[in-house]
Design a protein around this motif. Structure first.
Motif, PDB file in Angstrom:
ATOM      1  N   TRP A   1       0.836  -1.216   0.000  1.00  0.00           N
ATOM      2  CA  TRP A   1       0.000   0.000   0.000  1.00  0.00           C
ATOM      3  C   TRP A   1       0.868   1.263   0.000  1.00  0.00           C
ATOM      4  N   ARG A   2       2.046   1.172   0.590  1.00  0.00           N
ATOM      5  CA  ARG A   2       3.010   2.258   0.657  1.00  0.00           C
ATOM      6  C   ARG A   2       2.424   3.523   1.311  1.00  0.00           C
ATOM      7  N   PRO A   3       2.251   3.492   2.608  1.00  0.00           N
ATOM      8  CA  PRO A   3       1.747   4.677   3.311  1.00  0.00           C
ATOM      9  C   PRO A   3       2.735   5.821   3.248  1.00  0.00           C
ATOM     10  N   ASP A   4       2.208   7.029   3.364  1.00  0.00           N
ATOM     11  CA  ASP A   4       3.069   8.212   3.435  1.00  0.00           C
ATOM     12  C   ASP A   4       3.648   8.378   4.841  1.00  0.00           C
ATOM     13  N   ILE A   5       2.834   8.051   5.846  1.00  0.00           N
ATOM     14  CA  ILE A   5       3.257   8.185   7.245  1.00  0.00           C
ATOM     15  C   ILE A   5       2.806   6.956   8.012  1.00  0.00           C
ATOM     16  N   VAL A   6       3.696   6.446   8.846  1.00  0.00           N
ATOM     17  CA  VAL A   6       3.370   5.357   9.764  1.00  0.00           C
ATOM     18  C   VAL A   6       3.380   5.939  11.169  1.00  0.00           C
ATOM     19  N   MET A   7       2.216   5.938  11.816  1.00  0.00           N
ATOM     20  CA  MET A   7       2.095   6.480  13.171  1.00  0.00           C
ATOM     21  C   MET A   7       1.896   5.334  14.157  1.00  0.00           C
ATOM     22  N   SER A   8       2.811   5.227  15.108  1.00  0.00           N
ATOM     23  CA  SER A   8       2.714   4.215  16.161  1.00  0.00           C
ATOM     24  C   SER A   8       2.237   4.886  17.441  1.00  0.00           C
ATOM     25  N   ILE A   9       1.326   4.216  18.140  1.00  0.00           N
ATOM     26  CA  ILE A   9       0.752   4.764  19.370  1.00  0.00           C
ATOM     27  C   ILE A   9       1.341   4.033  20.567  1.00  0.00           C
ATOM     28  N   ALA A  10       1.875   4.773  21.529  1.00  0.00           N
ATOM     29  CA  ALA A  10       2.395   4.173  22.762  1.00  0.00           C
ATOM     30  C   ALA A  10       1.483   4.542  23.933  1.00  0.00           C
ATOM     31  N   PRO A  11       1.117   3.572  24.755  1.00  0.00           N
ATOM     32  CA  PRO A  11       1.538   2.179  24.716  1.00  0.00           C
ATOM     33  C   PRO A  11       1.010   1.441  23.483  1.00  0.00           C
ATOM     34  N   THR A  12       1.830   0.530  22.901  1.00  0.00           N
ATOM     35  CA  THR A  12       3.004  -0.071  23.481  1.00  0.00           C
ATOM     36  C   THR A  12       4.224   0.173  22.611  1.00  0.00           C
ATOM     37  N   LEU A  13       5.363   0.470  23.254  1.00  0.00           N
ATOM     38  CA  LEU A  13       6.607   0.682  22.529  1.00  0.00           C
ATOM     39  C   LEU A  13       7.114  -0.587  21.864  1.00  0.00           C
ATOM     40  N   LEU A  14       6.626  -1.741  22.290  1.00  0.00           N
ATOM     41  CA  LEU A  14       7.056  -2.997  21.673  1.00  0.00           C
ATOM     42  C   LEU A  14       6.633  -3.078  20.209  1.00  0.00           C
ATOM     43  N   CYS A  15       5.666  -2.266  19.809  1.00  0.00           N
ATOM     44  CA  CYS A  15       5.238  -2.237  18.405  1.00  0.00           C
ATOM     45  C   CYS A  15       6.115  -1.329  17.552  1.00  0.00           C
TER      46      CYS A  15
ATOM     47  N   SER B   1       5.428  12.804  19.485  1.00  0.00           N
ATOM     48  CA  SER B   1       4.473  13.727  20.106  1.00  0.00           C
ATOM     49  C   SER B   1       3.948  13.137  21.408  1.00  0.00           C
ATOM     50  N   SER B   2       3.406  14.010  22.251  1.00  0.00           N
ATOM     51  CA  SER B   2       2.743  13.562  23.470  1.00  0.00           C
ATOM     52  C   SER B   2       1.632  14.552  23.800  1.00  0.00           C
ATOM     53  N   ILE B   3       0.900  14.279  24.886  1.00  0.00           N
ATOM     54  CA  ILE B   3      -0.382  14.946  25.088  1.00  0.00           C
ATOM     55  C   ILE B   3      -0.337  16.146  26.031  1.00  0.00           C
ATOM     56  N   SER B   4       0.839  16.488  26.551  1.00  0.00           N
ATOM     57  CA  SER B   4       0.949  17.692  27.370  1.00  0.00           C
ATOM     58  C   SER B   4       2.355  18.250  27.235  1.00  0.00           C
ATOM     59  N   GLU B   5       2.513  19.529  27.565  1.00  0.00           N
ATOM     60  CA  GLU B   5       3.826  20.162  27.465  1.00  0.00           C
ATOM     61  C   GLU B   5       4.829  19.496  28.393  1.00  0.00           C
ATOM     62  N   ARG B   6       4.380  19.096  29.579  1.00  0.00           N
ATOM     63  CA  ARG B   6       5.287  18.436  30.512  1.00  0.00           C
ATOM     64  C   ARG B   6       5.760  17.097  29.952  1.00  0.00           C
ATOM     65  N   MET B   7       4.872  16.385  29.295  1.00  0.00           N
ATOM     66  CA  MET B   7       5.259  15.103  28.715  1.00  0.00           C
ATOM     67  C   MET B   7       6.208  15.307  27.535  1.00  0.00           C
ATOM     68  N   VAL B   8       6.040  16.410  26.807  1.00  0.00           N
ATOM     69  CA  VAL B   8       6.981  16.727  25.735  1.00  0.00           C
ATOM     70  C   VAL B   8       8.355  17.061  26.324  1.00  0.00           C
TER      71      VAL B   8
ATOM     72  N   GLN C   1       0.904   8.400  24.486  1.00  0.00           N
ATOM     73  CA  GLN C   1      -0.209   8.694  25.386  1.00  0.00           C
ATOM     74  C   GLN C   1       0.174   8.456  26.842  1.00  0.00           C
ATOM     75  N   ASP C   2       1.159   7.610  27.077  1.00  0.00           N
ATOM     76  CA  ASP C   2       1.530   7.232  28.440  1.00  0.00           C
ATOM     77  C   ASP C   2       2.991   6.765  28.420  1.00  0.00           C
ATOM     78  N   PHE C   3       3.776   7.185  29.397  1.00  0.00           N
ATOM     79  CA  PHE C   3       5.143   6.689  29.518  1.00  0.00           C
ATOM     80  C   PHE C   3       5.105   5.343  30.219  1.00  0.00           C
ATOM     81  N   GLU C   4       4.951   4.289  29.459  1.00  0.00           N
ATOM     82  CA  GLU C   4       4.679   2.973  30.017  1.00  0.00           C
ATOM     83  C   GLU C   4       5.846   2.412  30.816  1.00  0.00           C
TER      84      GLU C   4
END
Length: 416
Positions: free
Chosen positions: A105-119, A176-183, A139-142
């Protein structure tokens, strides 16, 4: 634009990461982008695969204009340290096939959501193989949560997990992350500030809004017209610190006009149910349909947002957005200087984590002060409308996705 979103949780899960991932995918699809998702069958927060879904089969569906591919996973009935890691690893392994199959399919962008970093390794492999840009949304520092909450304890395992986390973070084009502190936490972990982005969770302020009447739940739960309702609605898990809400309820049991309502599901649900049976001022209900969320949130005179001290700096609770949009007063547990504490400054009451007595005092103070409840609720609602609307956040996300695809994205470093 072709966007592949790769994450563990997805709709029809009603809470947590799955809710926001699905809303993001569907909003981007509605804007004309071609979006595909690889995820697991719904199992959260009950920690059992939902009826009508299989834990052991691959499946495909079209949901909200998004092509969704489900990969099998093992769901432990009592997730602890090792079993939780095995659970995450099972999905990382079974999802590799549908993820890597997207090279055609050749995506333009691959976005992974954490959790989980294992992906993350599979996401990065696909991006490299197809020339796509890679994006990690945290979304969370697992890793911190797992060791901070005692889910994992071995020192060597902690060192290995943090080394893996840093290695993964360095390899994505955007993180990216969901708050300035997490960034800021991302930067502390070695992510170049030019590749870091704050992408907060949003709330549909038209779907969630203050009602001009009493919630129908008052009648259904036999709650008096003049009683003050303290509502907890969300996941009932280890890091929520619900034991402190029970402590507050016990301290306020003599107040016949203050009622506590717990709504949700999760690993701590049965324990919570047993404790609620011993308290005359507590009632418990299960997860409610998504279409009744606004009715549920308007049941509250006071929303309560507890946290354990060892988790208070690690997460920005996703349930906060709905609380703020409902225009009801909020009492939260948060350390001074955290993002949650700053978000509620002038918009809610904040007490220190793991202090049930302080929580009880704050609840009682708000219950007795209608003017303060209204003022805080209005301020929270205003913030939700001006800063957390989907339109504003999706416009920013869409522009950044475009810049990422065209290799023109660069975030200005934060000023000291």
């Amino acid at each position: 634009m072709k966007l592949l979103i790769y994450g563990l949780n997805y709709a029809p899960e009603l809470t947590g990461t799955g809710k926001y991932t699905a809303e993001m995918a569907e909003m981007l699809a509605s804007r004309g982008h071609e979006v595909r998702v690889v995820c697991a069958p719904p199992y959260y927060p009950a920690w059992r695969v939902a009826a009508g879904w299989s834990a052991w089969r691959y499946a495909r569906e079209l949901r909200g204009g998004v092509a969704v591919r489900r990969a099998p996973l093992w769901v432990p009935s009592h997730p602890g340290g090792a079993t939780r890691v095995a659970h995450l690893a099972s999905f990382a392994l079974t999802s590799m096939l549908p993820v890597l199959a997207q090279w055609r399919w050749r995506p333009d962008i691959v976005m992974s959501i954490a959790p989980t970093l294992l992906c993350a390794p599979a996401a990065l492999t696909l991006a490299r193989a197809t020339g796509a840009k890679s994006w990690l949304h945290v979304q969370d520092f697992e890793v911190d949560a797992a060791f901070g909450l005692g889910l994992l304890e071995q020192r060597y395992a902690e060192r290995a997990a943090h080394a893996f986390e840093r290695a993964v973070l360095h390899r994505f084009d955007i993180v990216s992350s969901i708050s300035e502190r997490m960034v800021q936490k991302l930067s502390a972990l070695g992510v170049d500030p030019s590749r870091a982005l704050c992408l907060p969770n949003w709330v549909d302020v038209e779907a969630i809004h203050p009602l001009d009447r009493a919630s129908a739940y008052r009648r259904e739960l036999s709650i008096g017209e003049h009683d003050k309702v303290v509502l907890y609605a969300g996941n009932m898990g280890a890091k929520q610190g619900l034991e402190h809400v029970l402590t507050a309820a016990a301290l306020l049991e003599s107040r016949a006009d203050i009622r506590f309502v717990f709504c949700g599901d999760g690993l701590w649900r049965q324990t919570l149910a047993r404790e609620c049976e011993r308290l005359t001022n507590c009632v418990m209900i299960g997860l409610q349909p998504a279409e009744r969320l606004n009715e549920l949130l308007n049941l509250a005179d006071i929303h309560v947002l507890p946290q354990r001290a060892d988790a208070a700096d690690l997460v920005m609770p996703s349930k906060l957005t709905g609380m703020m949009a409902s225009g009801r007063a909020i009492v939260a547990m948060a350390r001074e200087g955290t993002q949650l504490c700053e978000a509620l400054a002038g918009r809610g009451a904040v007490v220190q984590p793991e202090n049930g007595a302080a929580l009880a005092f704050a609840i009682e103070t708000l219950a007795d002060d209608e003017v303060m409840r209204a003022r805080l609720g209005q301020a929270a609602r205003h913030y939700a409308v001006t800063a957390l609307s989907p339109a504003a956040i999706m416009t920013k996300l869409e522009a950044t996705l475009q810049a990422c695809r065209d290799a023109t994205y660069r975030q200005e470093p934060a000023r000291p």
